[in-house]
Design an enzyme around this catalytic site. Structure first.
Site, PDB file in Angstrom:
ATOM      1  CG  ASN A 181      -2.113  -1.099   1.263  1.00 14.07           C
ATOM      2  OD1 ASN A 181      -2.910  -1.119   0.072  1.00 14.07           O
ATOM      3  ND2 ASN A 181      -2.122  -2.023   2.163  1.00 14.07           N
ATOM      4  CG  ASP A 182       4.233   3.268   2.364  1.00 12.04           C
ATOM      5  OD1 ASP A 182       3.882   4.581   1.990  1.00 12.04           O
ATOM      6  OD2 ASP A 182       5.139   3.319   3.265  1.00 12.04           O
TER       7      ASP A 182
END
Length: 691
Positions: free
Chosen positions: A395-396
């Site tokens: 997700n980062d």
């Protein structure tokens, strides 16, 4: 300024204009530096530096392979000597207290490579280790290395049963309930634990002089923070009983599913080498993968073993007489942030270098299902961290990748906008902006369409990955089974991947850049509102937020302020005000901000540490997002960056400001003091030009 005379106001205005001009010169120098370090195919990738365990563990692997006197082993040993602290110890980051596990492995590696234990530096190391409690205090991973080389029996390592790979997804305990990084280590280590391959070494290179007590009397292994024995009806007691039971079954060879489990573990490990820089694309599972395959009977010259060994060599950096290893490589991360910083500095898609960067980033989009798909039904999308790691998008990187595309297009006066439908399936990302008909032609039009499609898939994927508490972890959904942190093997403090406020805020920042706010209708709006509630609930009483992936509360405060503001939380909101005041309260007299990795061990130290360019940039970005661009403290922070900039446009930074695993492993991103200050200065110049 209220009450100021016209003359003083003029002086203030002139000072402000002068500072903006200086900032403009700094921006240009750093922009040129960054463009000069771009790879020919369009991407950026700086060194990702870890601590001494990378060199030590590589030498220990080579020793198990009977190659401890090889040239590469000697070069890694030279790097270990360079990393030794004056106290004789090795640490998790420069200037930190002794880390016993790191020090024991470094001492052992030096002995194996032929260093005389009576040498002054070895005596210092020996004494420092004994003063800290000796090898008795090492963690589970270090015990496994000691067992491989005959220093302790395998029975003193925690049980890592391969049968766990057979457990179904609905089981409360299965490999997909533990974090992705622990999972990729667990599987090859389970193969090793089942076979227990030991190389007996000569007595003169053993390290029994570091043992305070007999190994069977060493303390029990526990996760940091859970280091006290608990009651009879506790997870701690349950898992210790299970560990003893598994070892008893092993002793009497009661393992009817062992053959099937090992076959599945072997297949699982090899499958994750597809479209990947090694399983998980990180150092530990690659090392254990080598040992696992050789233990299973693979020839060292086989394509499979050579694949692992080659990827280890790709992590090595030769520097003079020394060689150091990286834990992994960070090209997608470095490229995304570089593109964002360059866009803020005025280098958009109209320029060929940044256009190549966008094309490279789009080429790294994940289009196959990975481990995350065991718990999430969604079309693949998003980005990973390394060159290849298709099983593990995160997700980062996905949120940062979206923002890189959005920022680059915006710099060319083109926008990507999210148009949510009644359901996520009806959500679309469209291209908008002035003068697009003239701009979108040929390959440019195709790239815009690809960017829009990749962004749509990334938004859908991240939406599906939202945890039940409203936040996001890195690689998996709802990977928050805290009871698993009581497993003896969990003492590396990385057993689960729960929601964190810094990462959750970055995800909604990317949504905000696409036009989604707390007032947006539909599912995407609901996702953002739930995330905002999570971030609010995790703000600390002093106004800061914990930073899981960067050091630490400065990182968390920056990202949460930016994320909340990006989705429409007003600047006068109490959460924003408190976060802004916390950052202002921790500015140092020099104008900069700094915070030590020690804050993970002792949160009372938060906001304290040597000032750094990267952390100063984070604080400035948070304050600018909170509406503080005209504050004198922000101007002082800008001045600090300008004054500490090197003539070539870069900044020096010896501190580790990246976080691998809190309290266990930290990182130094060599481009953090480049693209983050560039982004902060450019955003400040842009914000002050508007206001």
């Amino acid at each position: 300024m209220e009450g100021a005379s016209p003359t003083s106001s003029n002086r203030i205005s002139q000072h402000f204009l002068d500072l903006r001009a200086l900032a403009g010169s700094s921006i240009a120098a750093t922009r040129d530096w960054l463009l000069a370090h771009q790879h020919a195919d369009g991407h950026w990738c700086a060194e990702l530096e870890g601590d001494s365990i990378l060199q030590s563990e590589y030498i220990l692997l080579l020793a198990w392979l009977r190659e401890e006197r090889s040239e590469i082993a000697q070069r890694c040993a030279a790097q270990l000597l360079k990393q030794q602290e004056p106290s004789g110890a090795w640490t998790q980051f420069p200037g930190a207290p002794i880390d016993v596990g790191s020090s024991v492995k470094a001492y052992f590696a030096l002995k194996l490579t032929g260093h005389d234990p009576t040498a002054e530096y070895m005596i210092r190391a020996h004494n420092a280790i004994l003063e800290a409690g000796g090898a008795d205090k090492v963690n589970s991973f270090t015990r496994f290395y000691l067992a491989l080389l005959g220093q302790i029996p395998f029975e003193l390592c925690p049980a890592v049963p391969p049968e766990m790979v057979l457990l179904p997804n609905w089981s409360p305990i299965n490999i997909y309930r533990i974090s992705s990084w622990s999972r990729t280590i667990f599987v090859p280590l389970a193969i090793v634990w089942a076979h227990r391959p030991t190389r007996e070494i000569a007595a003169d290179v053993s390290i029994h002089e570091l043992f305070v007590n007999k190994p069977e009397d060493w303390p029990e292994l526990r996760c940091p923070g859970l280091d006290k024995p608990q009651g009879l009806f506790s997870w701690d007691h349950f898992f210790r009983t299970a560990d003893s039971g598994l070892k008893l079954l092993e002793k009497y060879k009661l393992r009817p599913l062992r053959k099937r489990a090992l076959q599945k573990a072997e297949k699982w490990l090899l499958d994750r080498c597809e479209k990947s820089d090694g399983p998980g694309a990180i150092f530990p599972p690659i090392v254990w993968g080598v040992i696992a395959l050789l233990t299973l009977g693979y020839d060292k010259q086989s394509a499979e073993v050579q694949y692992f060994l080659d990827h280890l060599k790709r992590l090595a950096i030769d520097d003079g007489a020394e060689t150091r290893l990286q834990p992994c490589k960070s090209p997608v991360w470095d490229t995304s942030i570089s593109l964002r910083a360059l866009a803020a500095a005025g280098s958009g898609l109209s320029q060929e270098p940044t256009c190549r960067g966008v094309e490279w980033l789009l080429s790294k989009e994940v289009r196959v299902a990975g481990d995350w798909s065991n718990n999430v039904a969604c079309e693949p999308g998003g980005w990973f961290f390394e060159y290849e790691n298709a099983f593990y998008p995160d997700n980062d990187d996905t949120s940062m990748g979206i923002m890189a595309l959005v920022d680059q297009l915006a710099a060319a006066d083109i926008s990507l906008e999210l148009h949510p439908g009644d359901t996520l399936a009806n959500t679309s990302v469209v291209v908008g902006g002035r003068g697009i008909a003239e701009r979108l032609a040929g390959s440019s039009a195709a790239m815009m369409e690809q960017a829009a499609a990749a962004t749509r898939r990334a938004v859908a994927w991240m939406t599906a990955m939202q945890n039940h508490d409203g936040g996001w972890g890195a690689f998996d959904k709802n990977n928050d089974a805290e009871f698993l942190c009581h497993v003896p093997f969990a003492d590396h403090n990385a057993m689960i991947d729960p929601s964190t406020p810094d990462l959750s805020a970055r995800v909604i920042e990317s949504f905000g850049r696409l036009g989604v706010t707390i007032n947006s209708p539909g599912k995407v709006g609901d996702v953002v509102r739930k995330a905002v509630a999570y971030i609010r609930a995790n703000q600390l009483s002093d106004g800061s937020w914990f930073g899981r992936w960067g050091v630490n509360y400065i990182y968390g405060a920056w990202q949460c302020l930016v994320g909340l503001r990006a989705v429409g939380v007003p600047a006068d909101d109490p959460a924003i005000e408190q976060g802004k005041l916390w950052l202002l309260a921790h500015q140092q007299a020099c104008g900069g901000w700094g915070e030590s990795c020690e804050t993970y061990e002792d949160p009372s130290l938060r906001g304290q540490g040597s000032p750094t360019a990267s952390q100063t940039a984070w604080a400035l970005l948070g304050l600018i997002a909170a509406g503080g661009e005209k504050l004198p403290q922000v101007a002082n922070g800008v001045r600090y960056l300008i004054d500490t900039q090197r003539p070539d446009g870069a900044w020096d930074e010896v501190e580790f400001t990246g976080t691998g695993f809190p309290r266990v492993f930290y990182l130094k991103y060599h481009y953090y003091p480049i693209y983050f200050p560039l982004l902060a200065l450019a955003e400040w110049n842009r914000a002050t030009a508007r206001s």
